[in-house]
Design a protein around this motif. Structure first.
Motif, short mmCIF file in Angstrom:
data_model
loop_
_atom_site.label_atom_id
_atom_site.label_comp_id
_atom_site.label_asym_id
_atom_site.label_seq_id
_atom_site.Cartn_x
_atom_site.Cartn_y
_atom_site.Cartn_z
N HIS A 1 6.50 4.75 6.97
CA HIS A 1 5.55 5.86 6.94
C HIS A 1 5.72 6.76 8.16
O HIS A 1 5.17 7.86 8.19
CB HIS A 1 4.11 5.32 6.90
N SER B 1 2.98 2.18 -2.11
CA SER B 1 3.04 2.68 -3.48
C SER B 1 4.41 3.27 -3.82
O SER B 1 5.36 2.53 -4.09
CB SER B 1 1.92 3.70 -3.69
N GLU B 2 4.53 4.58 -3.79
CA GLU B 2 5.76 5.24 -4.24
C GLU B 2 6.93 5.00 -3.30
O GLU B 2 8.08 5.27 -3.66
CB GLU B 2 5.52 6.75 -4.38
N ASN B 3 6.66 4.53 -2.09
CA ASN B 3 7.73 4.39 -1.10
C ASN B 3 8.25 2.96 -0.96
O ASN B 3 8.83 2.61 0.05
CB ASN B 3 7.25 4.87 0.27
N ARG B 4 8.06 2.12 -1.99
CA ARG B 4 8.58 0.76 -1.91
C ARG B 4 9.02 0.27 -3.29
O ARG B 4 8.58 0.76 -4.32
CB ARG B 4 7.56 -0.18 -1.29
N ARG B 5 9.93 -0.70 -3.28
CA ARG B 5 10.44 -1.32 -4.50
C ARG B 5 10.41 -2.83 -4.32
O ARG B 5 10.96 -3.36 -3.34
CB ARG B 5 11.87 -0.85 -4.80
N PHE C 1 11.38 -0.74 1.41
CA PHE C 1 10.38 0.32 1.58
C PHE C 1 10.85 1.34 2.61
O PHE C 1 11.75 1.08 3.41
CB PHE C 1 9.04 -0.28 2.03
N ARG C 2 10.21 2.49 2.57
CA ARG C 2 10.47 3.54 3.55
C ARG C 2 9.33 3.59 4.56
O ARG C 2 8.16 3.50 4.20
CB ARG C 2 10.65 4.90 2.87
N SER D 1 0.82 -1.21 0.00
CA SER D 1 0.00 0.00 0.00
C SER D 1 0.85 1.26 0.00
O SER D 1 0.34 2.36 -0.21
CB SER D 1 -0.93 0.01 1.23
#
Length: 372
Positions: free
Chosen positions: A119, A104-108, A116-117, A102
């Motif tokens: 939250h 989205s832009e903060n995971r690979r 991921f980064r 979930s």
């Protein structure tokens, strides 16, 4: 199903609806069952004693959130999740997969796992199937989940790639698992695509998990599409193992799930609605902020036996909301959770009595008249 201190008994069935018992190290779970979500080792606004008083026997906690804060090592050091949150009954932890995806832009995502980064503070983290199992073993829940990849329900290409990873990761989770007092469930994925769902169910049942979750539903698909998936996997999953529909918690979805062979449900909905001033009933929701309730001396639901409905009026609840008193969230959460706990308990009794089809028909007939 045989794991140390873990077993499933299928006691009765009417049509596809099932009544059973899941035996765990922390006590039995009578199915069908609804589990409130205690994301961060707490069901929001409700104490463990209040949960017990209202018939809750299973809660869910979130691996992703507890991994980030306070950390699985700290929880293990303090005696595990049951002792940490003072909950002596069964606990289920998800793998963290849904939360990670979930982001989205903060995971690979790659074949090995997910980077991921957080939250919370933006710090960089890595989750793999092996790490997800290690974290859940430190938390010490009775039922744990395989690490899977959640895909948008209508993206065929994405679902095909995610399914391949989910299956490889399921094998790695089984290999990584070391505790014999925890039951690891596989998760059937595949979006709305019935051929992918069938492929997933057949592959995972071949691995011999002690239970199976159905993931990737209630994420934007239609009710008809959800029901089609449930009807398909019901015929593919083993009869002698529990089935768990993840993240589903409206009364209507629960009864529809039971009709299609589901044993276990969880959702944040009852406590989330409570924090937004909504009371759940079997036939709809009441906005307790409504001015029409300012002098309403009735309980939320005259037929409900929860603490809230036994002691407080709609007028009082509206007053708490308008005054921004914290007690409003507690009283509404107690009522909403009890509504779902009572519903699954009555559904179980109806299955045991051989009258569940009549029970379901009466339930859906009542949807035509919403409460005032």
């Amino acid at each position: 199903m045989t794991i140390a201190s873990f077993a499933f008994e299928l006691i009765a069935r009417q049509g596809r609806a099932r009544a059973g018992v899941i035996h765990t190290p922390h006590g039995p779970i009578l199915t069908p069952i609804f589990a409130p979500v205690g994301t961060q080792a707490t069901v929001k606004a409700v104490t463990p004693a209040q949960l017990e008083e209202h018939g809750v026997t299973l809660v869910l906690s979130n691996t992703y959130h507890l991994y980030l804060r306070p950390g699985a090592e700290l929880i293990a050091e303090l005696g595990g999740l049951h002792r940490f949150m003072s909950w002596p009954h069964p606990i289920l932890t998800d793998s963290g997969g849904f939360q990670v995806f979930s982001l989205s832009e903060n995971r690979r995502v790659d074949d090995e796992g997910v980077t991921f980064r957080s939250h919370i503070d933006g710090s960089l983290h890595r989750l793999t199937p092996e790490i997800a199992i290690e974290v859940q073993e430190k938390l010490g829940a009775d039922i744990i989940m395989a690490f899977d990849e959640c895909a948008p329900p209508y993206d065929r290409a994405y679902n095909e790639r995610a399914l391949e990873r989910t299956h490889r990761w399921a094998e790695r989770c089984l290999k990584a698992k070391t505790r014999s007092d925890q039951a690891l469930f596989g998760i059937v994925q595949g979006g709305i695509f019935l051929d992918l769902r069938e492929q997933s169910a057949r592959f995972l049942t071949g691995l011999g998990f002690p239970g199976y979750a159905i993931g990737g539903l209630s994420v934007g698909e239609t009710k008809a599409e959800m029901h089609a998936v449930l009807e398909l996997v019901d015929g593919l999953l083993p009869e002698d193992k529990p089935r768990y529909l993840m993240g589903v918690g409206t009364p209507q979805d629960i009864i529809n799930g039971i009709l299609r062979g589901v044993d276990m449900f969880d959702c944040v909905l009852p406590t989330r609605l409570a924090r937004h001033h909504a009371a759940m009933t079997r036939t709809g929701r009441l906005n307790m902020m409504n001015a029409a309730y300012a002098r309403d001396s009735r309980p939320i639901d005259p037929e409900c036996t929860c603490y809230t409905c036994r002691h407080f009026t709609r007028a009082y609840l509206r007053h708490l909301i308008v005054a921004r008193e914290m007690l409003a969230a507690t009283l509404l959460s107690i009522h909403n959770i009890t509504t779902l706990i009572t519903l699954v308990s009555e559904a179980r009794s109806a299955i045991l009595a051989g009258r569940f089809e009549q029970f379901a028909a009466e339930f859906f007939a009542a949807q035509e008249t919403l409460p005032s």
